[in-house]
Design a protein around this motif. Structure first.
Motif, PDB file in Angstrom:
ATOM      1  N   VAL A 109       9.392   1.553   9.994  1.00  0.00           N
ATOM      2  CA  VAL A 109       8.259   1.177   9.582  1.00  0.00           C
ATOM      3  C   VAL A 109       7.915  -0.224   9.219  1.00  0.00           C
ATOM      4  N   SER A 110       7.125  -0.997   9.825  1.00  0.00           N
ATOM      5  CA  SER A 110       6.823  -2.791   9.476  1.00  0.00           C
ATOM      6  C   SER A 110       6.399  -2.655   8.061  1.00  0.00           C
ATOM      7  N   THR A 111       7.024  -4.297   8.429  1.00  0.00           N
ATOM      8  CA  THR A 111       6.145  -5.017   6.668  1.00  0.00           C
ATOM      9  C   THR A 111       5.163  -4.614   5.907  1.00  0.00           C
ATOM     10  N   THR A 112       4.330  -4.917   7.717  1.00  0.00           N
ATOM     11  CA  THR A 112       2.965  -4.657   7.323  1.00  0.00           C
ATOM     12  C   THR A 112       2.890  -3.551   6.543  1.00  0.00           C
ATOM     13  N   GLU A 113       3.076  -2.513   7.637  1.00  0.00           N
ATOM     14  CA  GLU A 113       2.658  -1.022   6.975  1.00  0.00           C
ATOM     15  C   GLU A 113       3.471  -1.282   5.168  1.00  0.00           C
ATOM     16  N   LEU A 114       4.306  -1.658   4.923  1.00  0.00           N
ATOM     17  CA  LEU A 114       4.489  -1.565   3.884  1.00  0.00           C
ATOM     18  C   LEU A 114       3.120  -1.732   2.923  1.00  0.00           C
ATOM     19  N   ILE A 115       2.892  -3.144   2.985  1.00  0.00           N
ATOM     20  CA  ILE A 115       1.756  -3.719   1.882  1.00  0.00           C
ATOM     21  C   ILE A 115       0.682  -2.791   2.411  1.00  0.00           C
ATOM     22  N   PHE A 116       0.442  -2.809   3.399  1.00  0.00           N
ATOM     23  CA  PHE A 116      -1.328  -1.896   3.663  1.00  0.00           C
ATOM     24  C   PHE A 116      -0.860  -0.261   3.147  1.00  0.00           C
ATOM     25  N   SER A 117      -0.153   0.241   2.796  1.00  0.00           N
ATOM     26  CA  SER A 117      -0.065   1.247   2.377  1.00  0.00           C
ATOM     27  C   SER A 117      -0.329   0.719   0.555  1.00  0.00           C
ATOM     28  N   LYS A 118       0.336   0.259  -0.232  1.00  0.00           N
ATOM     29  CA  LYS A 118      -0.147  -0.314  -1.588  1.00  0.00           C
ATOM     30  C   LYS A 118      -1.681  -0.708  -1.801  1.00  0.00           C
ATOM     31  N   LEU A 119      -2.229  -1.265  -0.924  1.00  0.00           N
ATOM     32  CA  LEU A 119      -3.452  -1.761  -0.319  1.00  0.00           C
ATOM     33  C   LEU A 119      -4.607  -0.913  -0.605  1.00  0.00           C
ATOM     34  N   ILE A 120      -3.933   0.448   0.594  1.00  0.00           N
ATOM     35  CA  ILE A 120      -4.525   1.356   0.694  1.00  0.00           C
ATOM     36  C   ILE A 120      -5.381   2.055  -0.078  1.00  0.00           C
ATOM     37  N   VAL A 179     -16.207  -6.779  -6.891  1.00  0.00           N
ATOM     38  CA  VAL A 179     -15.174  -6.584  -7.685  1.00  0.00           C
ATOM     39  C   VAL A 179     -13.726  -5.947  -6.708  1.00  0.00           C
ATOM     40  N   VAL A 180     -13.990  -4.869  -5.279  1.00  0.00           N
ATOM     41  CA  VAL A 180     -13.089  -4.658  -4.839  1.00  0.00           C
ATOM     42  C   VAL A 180     -11.848  -5.799  -4.365  1.00  0.00           C
ATOM     43  N   LEU A 181     -12.926  -6.234  -4.063  1.00  0.00           N
ATOM     44  CA  LEU A 181     -12.201  -7.954  -3.146  1.00  0.00           C
ATOM     45  C   LEU A 181     -11.609  -8.583  -4.257  1.00  0.00           C
ATOM     46  N   CYS A 182     -11.798  -8.891  -5.499  1.00  0.00           N
ATOM     47  CA  CYS A 182     -10.958  -9.854  -6.122  1.00  0.00           C
ATOM     48  C   CYS A 182     -10.251  -8.600  -6.911  1.00  0.00           C
ATOM     49  N   GLY A 183     -10.446  -7.300  -7.221  1.00  0.00           N
ATOM     50  CA  GLY A 183      -9.019  -7.071  -7.191  1.00  0.00           C
ATOM     51  C   GLY A 183      -7.748  -6.591  -6.547  1.00  0.00           C
ATOM     52  N   LEU A 184      -8.045  -6.664  -5.659  1.00  0.00           N
ATOM     53  CA  LEU A 184      -7.533  -6.695  -4.195  1.00  0.00           C
ATOM     54  C   LEU A 184      -6.765  -8.120  -4.021  1.00  0.00           C
ATOM     55  N   ALA A 185      -7.683  -9.063  -4.149  1.00  0.00           N
ATOM     56  CA  ALA A 185      -6.970 -10.286  -4.315  1.00  0.00           C
ATOM     57  C   ALA A 185      -5.802 -10.972  -5.575  1.00  0.00           C
ATOM     58  N   LEU A 186      -6.066  -9.962  -6.601  1.00  0.00           N
ATOM     59  CA  LEU A 186      -5.243 -10.428  -7.604  1.00  0.00           C
ATOM     60  C   LEU A 186      -3.895  -9.282  -7.988  1.00  0.00           C
ATOM     61  N   CYS A 187      -4.530  -7.893  -6.917  1.00  0.00           N
ATOM     62  CA  CYS A 187      -2.766  -7.235  -6.729  1.00  0.00           C
ATOM     63  C   CYS A 187      -1.995  -8.247  -5.929  1.00  0.00           C
ATOM     64  N   LEU A 188      -2.191  -9.320  -4.512  1.00  0.00           N
ATOM     65  CA  LEU A 188      -1.915  -9.344  -3.401  1.00  0.00           C
ATOM     66  C   LEU A 188      -1.555 -10.660  -4.065  1.00  0.00           C
ATOM     67  N   MET A 189      -1.944 -11.281  -4.790  1.00  0.00           N
ATOM     68  CA  MET A 189      -1.306 -12.595  -6.164  1.00  0.00           C
ATOM     69  C   MET A 189       0.007 -12.145  -6.374  1.00  0.00           C
ATOM     70  N   THR A 190      -0.586 -11.403  -7.079  1.00  0.00           N
ATOM     71  CA  THR A 190       0.588 -11.059  -7.985  1.00  0.00           C
ATOM     72  C   THR A 190       2.293 -10.302  -7.039  1.00  0.00           C
ATOM     73  N   TYR A 191       1.905  -9.325  -6.018  1.00  0.00           N
ATOM     74  CA  TYR A 191       3.359  -9.527  -4.872  1.00  0.00           C
ATOM     75  C   TYR A 191       3.720 -11.060  -4.175  1.00  0.00           C
ATOM     76  N   ALA A 192       2.683 -11.233  -4.353  1.00  0.00           N
ATOM     77  CA  ALA A 192       3.296 -12.550  -3.592  1.00  0.00           C
ATOM     78  C   ALA A 192       3.809 -13.356  -5.030  1.00  0.00           C
ATOM     79  N   ALA A 193       3.774 -13.232  -6.048  1.00  0.00           N
ATOM     80  CA  ALA A 193       4.417 -13.514  -6.808  1.00  0.00           C
ATOM     81  C   ALA A 193       5.235 -13.267  -7.476  1.00  0.00           C
ATOM     82  N   MET A 194       6.026 -11.938  -6.828  1.00  0.00           N
ATOM     83  CA  MET A 194       7.109 -10.711  -6.889  1.00  0.00           C
ATOM     84  C   MET A 194       8.140 -11.206  -5.919  1.00  0.00           C
ATOM     85  N   ALA A 195       7.041 -10.905  -4.930  1.00  0.00           N
ATOM     86  CA  ALA A 195       8.225 -11.558  -3.959  1.00  0.00           C
ATOM     87  C   ALA A 195       8.794 -12.930  -3.237  1.00  0.00           C
ATOM     88  N   ILE A 196       7.952 -14.205  -4.691  1.00  0.00           N
ATOM     89  CA  ILE A 196       8.740 -15.461  -3.690  1.00  0.00           C
ATOM     90  C   ILE A 196       9.844 -15.064  -5.531  1.00  0.00           C
TER      91      ILE A 196
END
Length: 263
Positions: A93-104, A162-179
């Motif tokens: 699977v691609s990295t994109t699919e891994l991230i999109f799975s978590k986001l969906i 609200v959903v977009l802000c929740g996703l932004a918060l999740c993705l920001m946290t994902y980015a912080a963990m990845a870094i």
């Protein structure tokens, strides 16, 4: 393959979310029942029971929202940042699919939590007429009369934000963990540090954007009706939240693909 990832993620998170979803409406019904029983009763004990039940129900509403965010973040961390990551990144699977799975999965549970909380409030009797209550709240807050249809569409817009802000918060946290995971030592500490770095950076960017467009936006809004101004502000907020989602997605994707260190 994305479907299989979604199935696995839903199965792993449903064990926690579904019991929580069942508890909120039940507590709402119980709160409604206790409230009706205490309406014509006096005494310290009766009032204390009513207040305690309402307090527990309010905590359940908050806990549902907090649990959703925390669980989505922990699922990402445990599935991709710990020993499970060795397996996940060897799958076809691609990295994109891994991230999109978590986001969906996150979007579904975010919407589910919102729906369950609204259902719990309706069952508790706090909103005896849901649409009228929402329309009254908008009318009272913004000082303009609205039809039920206008209030309904505005509510949809708020939910999207609200959903977009929740996703932004999740993705920001994902980015912080990845870094943070790209470092050889103190990965957890570095993840926390970069979360606050990204959070502060986001606030600075928002402040700069707000300062740059404040006067032009104020002049434009002054020429609109209150309802049109609300839609303009809501639309700009949604576009901004979506832009942060895209930015943090590509940052997370790049770090997971090229700089991840699971050792």
């Amino acid at each position: 393959m994305l479907g299989k990832l979604l199935k696995q993620d839903f199965r792993a998170t449903a064990r926690i979310m579904l019991p929580l979803y069942a508890a909120v409406p039940v507590l709402g019904l119980f709160t409604n029942l206790i409230t009706h029983l205490c309406e014509n009763q006096t005494g310290f004990l009766i009032n204390a029971i009513g207040m305690l039940v309402s307090f527990v129900f309010s905590l359940a509403l908050i806990a549902a929202g907090v649990a959703t965010v925390v669980l989505m973040i922990l699922r990402f961390y445990r599935n991709l940042m710990t020993d499970e990551g060795y397996l996940m990144f060897t799958l076809p699977v691609s990295t994109t699919e891994l991230i999109f799975s978590k986001l969906i999965v996150s979007v579904v549970w975010f919407l589910g939590t919102l729906g369950v909380n609204v259902l719990g409030l309706l069952l508790s009797g706090r909103f005896r007429g849901g649409s009228d209550a929402i329309r009254f709240q908008f009318t009272y807050t913004f000082g303009t009369q609205m039809t039920q249809a206008q209030a309904g569409w505005l509510t949809v817009g708020v939910v999207v934000l609200v959903v977009l802000c929740g996703l932004a918060l999740c993705l920001m946290t994902y980015a912080a963990m990845a870094i943070g995971q790209s470092f050889k030592k103190n990965k957890g500490l570095m993840s926390v540090v970069f979360f606050f770095v990204l959070w502060i950076g986001t606030r600075i960017v928002l402040t700069l954007i707000f300062g740059a467009f404040y006067w032009p936006a104020t002049s434009a809004v002054n020429t609109m009706t209150v309802l049109h101004a609300l839609w303009a502000v809501l639309g700009c907020a949604c576009v901004g939240a979506l832009a942060f989602c895209v930015g943090y997605f590509f940052l997370t994707h790049g770090m997971l693909r090229k700089h991840l260190n699971l050792q």
